[in-house]
Design a protein around this motif. Structure first.
Motif, PDB file in Angstrom:
ATOM      1  N   ASN A 197      82.255 -29.163   5.879  1.00 34.99           N
ATOM      2  CA  ASN A 197      82.913 -30.377   5.396  1.00 34.99           C
ATOM      3  C   ASN A 197      84.343 -30.449   5.910  1.00 34.99           C
ATOM      4  O   ASN A 197      84.794 -31.490   6.371  1.00 34.99           O
ATOM      5  CB  ASN A 197      82.894 -30.394   3.865  1.00 34.99           C
ATOM      6  CG  ASN A 197      83.340 -31.726   3.297  1.00 34.99           C
ATOM      7  OD1 ASN A 197      82.970 -32.769   3.849  1.00 34.99           O
ATOM      8  ND2 ASN A 197      84.117 -31.697   2.237  1.00 34.99           N
ATOM      9  N   SER A 228      83.058 -32.644   9.354  1.00 37.42           N
ATOM     10  CA  SER A 228      82.681 -33.994   8.920  1.00 37.42           C
ATOM     11  C   SER A 228      83.567 -35.067   9.547  1.00 37.42           C
ATOM     12  O   SER A 228      83.079 -36.130   9.938  1.00 37.42           O
ATOM     13  CB  SER A 228      82.734 -34.078   7.393  1.00 37.42           C
ATOM     14  OG  SER A 228      84.065 -33.950   6.923  1.00 37.42           O
ATOM     15  N   ASN A 230      81.075 -34.383   1.893  1.00 40.27           N
ATOM     16  CA  ASN A 230      80.440 -33.876   0.671  1.00 40.27           C
ATOM     17  C   ASN A 230      80.146 -35.026  -0.286  1.00 40.27           C
ATOM     18  O   ASN A 230      80.609 -36.155  -0.109  1.00 40.27           O
ATOM     19  CB  ASN A 230      81.308 -32.792   0.005  1.00 40.27           C
ATOM     20  CG  ASN A 230      82.686 -33.280  -0.355  1.00 40.27           C
ATOM     21  OD1 ASN A 230      83.228 -34.154   0.316  1.00 40.27           O
ATOM     22  ND2 ASN A 230      83.266 -32.724  -1.396  1.00 40.27           N
ATOM     23  N   ASP A 231      79.358 -34.717  -1.318  1.00 39.16           N
ATOM     24  CA  ASP A 231      78.873 -35.778  -2.199  1.00 39.16           C
ATOM     25  C   ASP A 231      79.873 -36.049  -3.312  1.00 39.16           C
ATOM     26  O   ASP A 231      79.755 -35.524  -4.421  1.00 39.16           O
ATOM     27  CB  ASP A 231      77.518 -35.360  -2.779  1.00 39.16           C
ATOM     28  CG  ASP A 231      76.891 -36.527  -3.527  1.00 39.16           C
ATOM     29  OD1 ASP A 231      77.350 -37.669  -3.337  1.00 39.16           O
ATOM     30  OD2 ASP A 231      75.946 -36.281  -4.288  1.00 39.16           O
ATOM     31  N   ARG A 240      87.551 -37.660   0.388  1.00 35.82           N
ATOM     32  CA  ARG A 240      86.630 -37.753  -0.753  1.00 35.82           C
ATOM     33  C   ARG A 240      87.389 -37.310  -2.001  1.00 35.82           C
ATOM     34  O   ARG A 240      88.168 -36.345  -1.957  1.00 35.82           O
ATOM     35  CB  ARG A 240      85.411 -36.844  -0.561  1.00 35.82           C
ATOM     36  CG  ARG A 240      84.556 -37.260   0.591  1.00 35.82           C
ATOM     37  CD  ARG A 240      83.229 -37.814   0.101  1.00 35.82           C
ATOM     38  NE  ARG A 240      82.549 -38.479   1.206  1.00 35.82           N
ATOM     39  CZ  ARG A 240      82.104 -39.736   1.136  1.00 35.82           C
ATOM     40  NH1 ARG A 240      82.245 -40.447   0.027  1.00 35.82           N
ATOM     41  NH2 ARG A 240      81.505 -40.283   2.173  1.00 35.82           N
ATOM     42  N   TYR A 298      86.872 -29.175  -5.285  1.00 34.06           N
ATOM     43  CA  TYR A 298      85.991 -28.947  -4.135  1.00 34.06           C
ATOM     44  C   TYR A 298      86.030 -27.433  -3.949  1.00 34.06           C
ATOM     45  O   TYR A 298      86.820 -26.906  -3.177  1.00 34.06           O
ATOM     46  CB  TYR A 298      86.547 -29.762  -2.964  1.00 34.06           C
ATOM     47  CG  TYR A 298      86.158 -29.412  -1.564  1.00 34.06           C
ATOM     48  CD1 TYR A 298      84.875 -28.971  -1.223  1.00 34.06           C
ATOM     49  CD2 TYR A 298      87.082 -29.584  -0.524  1.00 34.06           C
ATOM     50  CE1 TYR A 298      84.557 -28.680   0.103  1.00 34.06           C
ATOM     51  CE2 TYR A 298      86.772 -29.295   0.783  1.00 34.06           C
ATOM     52  CZ  TYR A 298      85.503 -28.840   1.096  1.00 34.06           C
ATOM     53  OH  TYR A 298      85.189 -28.566   2.393  1.00 34.06           O
ATOM     54  N   GLU A 357      84.285 -25.173  -2.607  1.00 34.53           N
ATOM     55  CA  GLU A 357      83.902 -24.511  -1.355  1.00 34.53           C
ATOM     56  C   GLU A 357      85.030 -24.540  -0.327  1.00 34.53           C
ATOM     57  O   GLU A 357      84.917 -23.897   0.731  1.00 34.53           O
ATOM     58  CB  GLU A 357      82.667 -25.206  -0.759  1.00 34.53           C
ATOM     59  CG  GLU A 357      81.461 -25.267  -1.690  1.00 34.53           C
ATOM     60  CD  GLU A 357      81.457 -26.505  -2.577  1.00 34.53           C
ATOM     61  OE1 GLU A 357      82.428 -27.282  -2.529  1.00 34.53           O
ATOM     62  OE2 GLU A 357      80.486 -26.682  -3.346  1.00 34.53           O
ATOM     63  N   TYR A 358      86.071 -25.278  -0.619  1.00 35.19           N
ATOM     64  CA  TYR A 358      87.195 -25.453   0.319  1.00 35.19           C
ATOM     65  C   TYR A 358      87.694 -24.132   0.902  1.00 35.19           C
ATOM     66  O   TYR A 358      87.973 -23.199   0.162  1.00 35.19           O
ATOM     67  CB  TYR A 358      88.326 -26.158  -0.437  1.00 35.19           C
ATOM     68  CG  TYR A 358      89.611 -26.335   0.333  1.00 35.19           C
ATOM     69  CD1 TYR A 358      89.747 -27.318   1.311  1.00 35.19           C
ATOM     70  CD2 TYR A 358      90.722 -25.531   0.062  1.00 35.19           C
ATOM     71  CE1 TYR A 358      90.941 -27.482   2.002  1.00 35.19           C
ATOM     72  CE2 TYR A 358      91.916 -25.688   0.735  1.00 35.19           C
ATOM     73  CZ  TYR A 358      92.026 -26.668   1.714  1.00 35.19           C
ATOM     74  OH  TYR A 358      93.208 -26.831   2.401  1.00 35.19           O
ATOM     75  N   ASP A 382      81.423 -23.458   2.462  1.00 29.25           N
ATOM     76  CA  ASP A 382      81.507 -24.813   3.033  1.00 29.25           C
ATOM     77  C   ASP A 382      80.554 -24.892   4.224  1.00 29.25           C
ATOM     78  O   ASP A 382      80.955 -24.803   5.389  1.00 29.25           O
ATOM     79  CB  ASP A 382      82.957 -25.104   3.444  1.00 29.25           C
ATOM     80  CG  ASP A 382      83.127 -26.553   3.919  1.00 29.25           C
ATOM     81  OD1 ASP A 382      82.106 -27.242   4.108  1.00 29.25           O
ATOM     82  OD2 ASP A 382      84.282 -26.975   4.112  1.00 29.25           O
ATOM     83  N   ILE A 431      76.301 -28.428   1.805  1.00 31.04           N
ATOM     84  CA  ILE A 431      77.049 -29.332   0.907  1.00 31.04           C
ATOM     85  C   ILE A 431      77.297 -30.702   1.546  1.00 31.04           C
ATOM     86  O   ILE A 431      77.985 -31.549   0.958  1.00 31.04           O
ATOM     87  CB  ILE A 431      78.388 -28.720   0.418  1.00 31.04           C
ATOM     88  CG1 ILE A 431      79.396 -28.595   1.566  1.00 31.04           C
ATOM     89  CG2 ILE A 431      78.174 -27.360  -0.252  1.00 31.04           C
ATOM     90  CD1 ILE A 431      80.827 -28.378   1.060  1.00 31.04           C
ATOM     91  N   ILE A 432      76.768 -30.905   2.756  1.00 33.90           N
ATOM     92  CA  ILE A 432      76.959 -32.200   3.420  1.00 33.90           C
ATOM     93  C   ILE A 432      75.857 -33.169   3.007  1.00 33.90           C
ATOM     94  O   ILE A 432      74.687 -32.809   2.983  1.00 33.90           O
ATOM     95  CB  ILE A 432      76.939 -32.017   4.959  1.00 33.90           C
ATOM     96  CG1 ILE A 432      78.052 -31.073   5.408  1.00 33.90           C
ATOM     97  CG2 ILE A 432      77.037 -33.374   5.665  1.00 33.90           C
ATOM     98  CD1 ILE A 432      79.445 -31.558   5.125  1.00 33.90           C
ATOM     99  N   SER A 433      76.255 -34.408   2.681  1.00 35.70           N
ATOM    100  CA  SER A 433      75.297 -35.465   2.351  1.00 35.70           C
ATOM    101  C   SER A 433      75.281 -36.475   3.497  1.00 35.70           C
ATOM    102  O   SER A 433      76.313 -37.064   3.831  1.00 35.70           O
ATOM    103  CB  SER A 433      75.742 -36.160   1.061  1.00 35.70           C
ATOM    104  OG  SER A 433      75.242 -37.479   1.017  1.00 35.70           O
TER     105      SER A 433
END
Lengths: 434, 434, 434
Positions: C188, C192, C251-252, C312, C319, C321-322, C327, C331-333
């Motif tokens: 992310n 991303s 991420n979502d 986001r 967040y 996982e930062y 990460d 965790i990607i949508s």
């Protein structure tokens, strides 16, 4: 950069106890005695203004002093005795010693039917009259047809006294702090204001240096500031940069700030910043002609000084002890006294230190790491201190001062002082020409 | 200082009942008859504009009059008869007397499937057409193959009629009040507007004197103000200081005010003040091109008069009877008619009396006690009247007018008139030069 | 008038998978390889800036490349091996091959005690150092007294690489889109952003024509835009009309937009309109120096480009996982990737088409019926399309552009394009001179 004024507590209780018994009014010995007591901690000069002096639409009234006052029934029982509570006598009652009928007496008795065990506080400053105040539930003791009324007062040409103190700073631009000292034995309204002023004054006095000068005023309500303003209006208009009136600050209710007519004077901006980001629940109001006591004179149309008002929110709403014998030391909270003194001193520290600065490296962020202002190992989340540094650099564009930056960070302005100092030392911030 | 216009009630019901049966359209006899009825209470002149007259992007259409209209089946049963309800005929239907097939007839029938027992209201003013409107649940009566359709209408050069009244005041600056009168038997939309205008007109007519002049307009919706504005634009731009359009004001729903394109014209400020501090739940909207009926013409870009709109909130949301035979006197509330007339008259009183004043003692508060405006015995809480006096004195700095001061006090402007009068009489306020 | 840029989906997944394994840093081969992969879809040039180049307060660091890195115990077990996860090596670690004591090693190990199974991401770009990052729960494997540490890195004069693409339009006024490409295997933050940029770029590339020119930048975080801005500041100041930085968009979590320092640049107005009237929950923030990654450079005081930031909302809050090995692509949508690309393209379409128009019939509403824009049979409620027509006509006074009108209607600006086209075609709207 650090605070100019430090606060390490104040012995409010002793001062309350010493001032409490004195019978004060808008003129007379009570005011002078009270100023003498306060001056042991925070020395005030007494300015004396003669009866009859014209001041705007008003004139200084005769000086009133009182020795004793009572009402006796036919059997010589003192049904009302001022020695029991100085609220029993209506303020500015004329001298009197005569027999009066029950009917006549009743016309001069003041009670509070809705609070039958409380003595109301009443005055008649500007119309000659006399009166006694008592508990409503004592009225049924007045069964005799005739009574002796004795009032050992004097009402003659004399002086109106204002306590005045001036602490010079580096410039003659000044901050004015004011409360009033004209009520007899009433604790919150109004010993809390003069006592808070004494604590603030002590901290200002003890500062090693001050950018601004400070003026403290303790006179009678309404007529006090009217007299003082009428004699010093142009000087104050030229010099006063900020100021605060305080009254009814001692009871246990949220701190309240009402802005000056300017709405965004430095006094207003500092107070809004300090109260907005305080730990406790405080309330900020726009300027209005409601409440504010002496602030209404300082902020009248033709005076219009940049002076805000500190009080307590319940004072505006449901402060049932207001102007009654229930306003005693029992309703005073020493924590709340600390709170208001600390808040005002934070405002004064903010006013002392506030300025716009300029980022000396305006294109992109400067490299903080090489100056020891950024961790050399990257990847961690930023600390609060680093966030303050980023805000200081990013908003120091000449259009924002420290209050603006603290407002953006949602912190009290003095919390910015350490990082501001670091950035000035590193050559990354410099004072903007103003 | 007191109200200019007084309201002591109005017989809305009789006027509704007399106007109800008439078959109105945007031109023709129905409009003229309706104006004659209204003129018995509030005399209007009839302005006549000829068919074909160009007015901005439009032209005056032919005049339409109607005698009778019906649809018969083969057995001579009148399945639709305009005498039963004048909504049955589509407005501006052309003259016709012919046999039509079931298929052709159905193309000219309008119903509301979602409200099967209601007759819809439909018109075709600007394209020659004919049609009948009926209850959706009557469609199954149409089983024959052929029908006789007869429409005894006339559509020829004539005139468009606008009701006009002008009540002169001390200046030719004027307030314009407008509604529309072109719908047949529909009660809320739209007899409520013209009837409210009649009640307002009567109160304005009966006033002993007026500062401003008043113009009242009752014409057909849309084309009415377009015709009138096209002929009088410059005059209105020079003279109209404020104004209100009214429509759909009679049903039981909260009062709604939509501001003019100016957003803060005196009309807008008065209405926002009156509605904000009303007892009832009313709603104030910013200017937008949505709703507002004729206000859209008065506030179009090139006309831009300072004219607001009064309606009812449900009219914007869920007024299910809108443009159907269910919009009858049964949904009219006489209390709501009183409410809108009272609100508009309060706005007009506010506009008549509003002005900025100057405090003649701007430095500190004046001594009210010596003028009998303050109780001589101090210590009690301030009355509402004293609070108004303090606001009037404190805000009369030349920058605030009475509406501003009433807004600050959260009261309707006319409530300030008595204290304003007292202060003017005491020499403490004087009119500001404007 | 229709959209300039169309979006028909993008194969995010393949690009994520291909870019994922590469060990990137702020310089070196990883960046170049990544740009080559992206360029298969969206061709970027590589701009190379030499080590030592001065750029504002910074200079381009030496180029860093890495072959292998591990820590072995005395038995030759690789306790940490960069081949397992490229986060194990602290970025920019200096070359090293030596025995170290357990104590020395521990000083160079980084873990996350609060997330014991995750490897943290750490770097030391500007101070020579070395380090390894590992799961906190693996620390108990380090029981030997001595370890072999080997880092096959090189750190020498070379170049810093920035991916650059420029798509010319009708004018050289341009829109700038930027993200960063310097993190190793982190999904992310930050694959991303570059991947979303690639999808946007593809849509802009495929447009038949463009009013504005478009510039795309993919460099290392912070130092990338600092280098590029230092070399191109005046050109960008003259040309950049709008722009967006993107990061952590996959991420979502709700879409977040932070305004530029201008607060109301066309970029800001377009994004606020699109996000305010979106189906999903998105959040709009005022400019501040918090977050925004590279936007802080583009919006620094002396650069001050009108560039907003898309991220986001959870990235600002929780967040977890930062900057850790959690990460990952998991965790990607892909729906959220579509969402941000669609939102940015709607903003670009809005910027391309936005303009103020003038109503050519400003006095009263034009007669829409005779132009086929209004139903000939009256009485029905207005359609959405008719409402848009009324707003376009009523607000096209030269002071409102399409974004203003869409804001008033509470719709996204592109939804106005069909009606705008109809009114232009009917001669009822014309472009305003700007």
């Amino acid at each position: 950069m650090k605070n100019c004024f430090e606060y390490s507590g104040f012995d409010f209780k002793s001062l309350y106890q010493e001032l409490w018994p004195i019978t004060r009014s808008i003129t007379g010995k009570g005011v002078r005695d009270s100023l003498d007591i306060i001056s042991k901690t925070a020395p005030f000069d007494k300015l004396e203004f003669p009866s009859g002096l014209q001041c705007f639409d008003w004139e200084v009234p005769p000086e009133w002093n009182i020795e004793d006052a009572f009402v006796e029934d036919n059997s010589g029982n003192r049904l009302i005795d001022m020695n029991e509570n100085n609220l029993h006598l209506m303020g500015y009652s004329i001298p009197l010693d005569k027999k009066v009928s029950r009917e006549e007496l009743l016309e001069h008795l003041h009670t509070l039917p809705e609070m039958p065990d409380a003595i109301p506080y009443r005055t008649s400053y500007y119309k000659e009259n006399w009166g006694f105040c008592l508990q409503h539930n004592k009225l049924d003791q007045f069964t005799d047809k005739e009574y002796r009324v004795r009032i050992d007062s004097s009402l003659k040409n004399g002086f109106l006294t204002i306590g005045h103190a001036y602490l010079p700073g580096e410039t003659d631009k000044e901050v004015l702090l004011s409360s009033y000292l004209c009520h007899p034995s009433l604790a919150n309204n109004e010993l809390s204001g003069p006592i808070a002023i004494a604590a603030i004054y002590q901290a200002v006095l003890n500062a090693p240096q001050r950018r601004y000068s400070y003026r403290f005023l303790l006179g009678p309500e309404t007529i006090g500031p009217i007299v003082y303003l009428s004699q010093n209006l142009e000087e104050l208009k030229n010099k006063v940069l900020a100021g605060y009136c305080l009254s009814m600050v001692g009871n246990d209710a949220p701190l309240l700030y009402k802005r000056s007519r300017h709405q965004n004077s430095i006094a207003d901006r500092a107070a809004a910043n300090i109260l907005s980001f305080d730990q406790r629940d405080s309330e900020i109001y726009d300027w209005s002609p409601m409440g504010g006591t002496d602030q209404r004179q300082y902020c009248s149309i033709g005076v219009n000084l940049p002076i805000g008002y500190f009080g307590r929110a319940l004072a505006r709403r449901s402060y049932p002890e207001y102007h009654t014998s229930k306003d005693t030391l029992a309703i005073i909270s020493m924590e709340r006294m600390d709170e208001v003194v600390e808040a005002v001193l934070k405002c004064l520290n903010t006013i002392e230190r506030n300025a716009p600065y300029l980022n000396t490296n305006p294109c992109c962020e400067p490299q903080l790491g090489k100056r020891g202002l950024y961790p050399t190992i990257g990847g961690k989340r930023a600390s609060d201190s680093l966030l303050r540094i980023k805000y200081l650099l990013s908003l120091s564009d000449g259009k924002h001062d420290l209050i603006d930056i603290a407002d953006s960070l949602r912190i009290q302005t003095p919390e910015l002082f350490p990082e501001t100092a670091k950035l000035i030392e590193a050559g990354l911030l410099r004072a903007a020409d103003r």
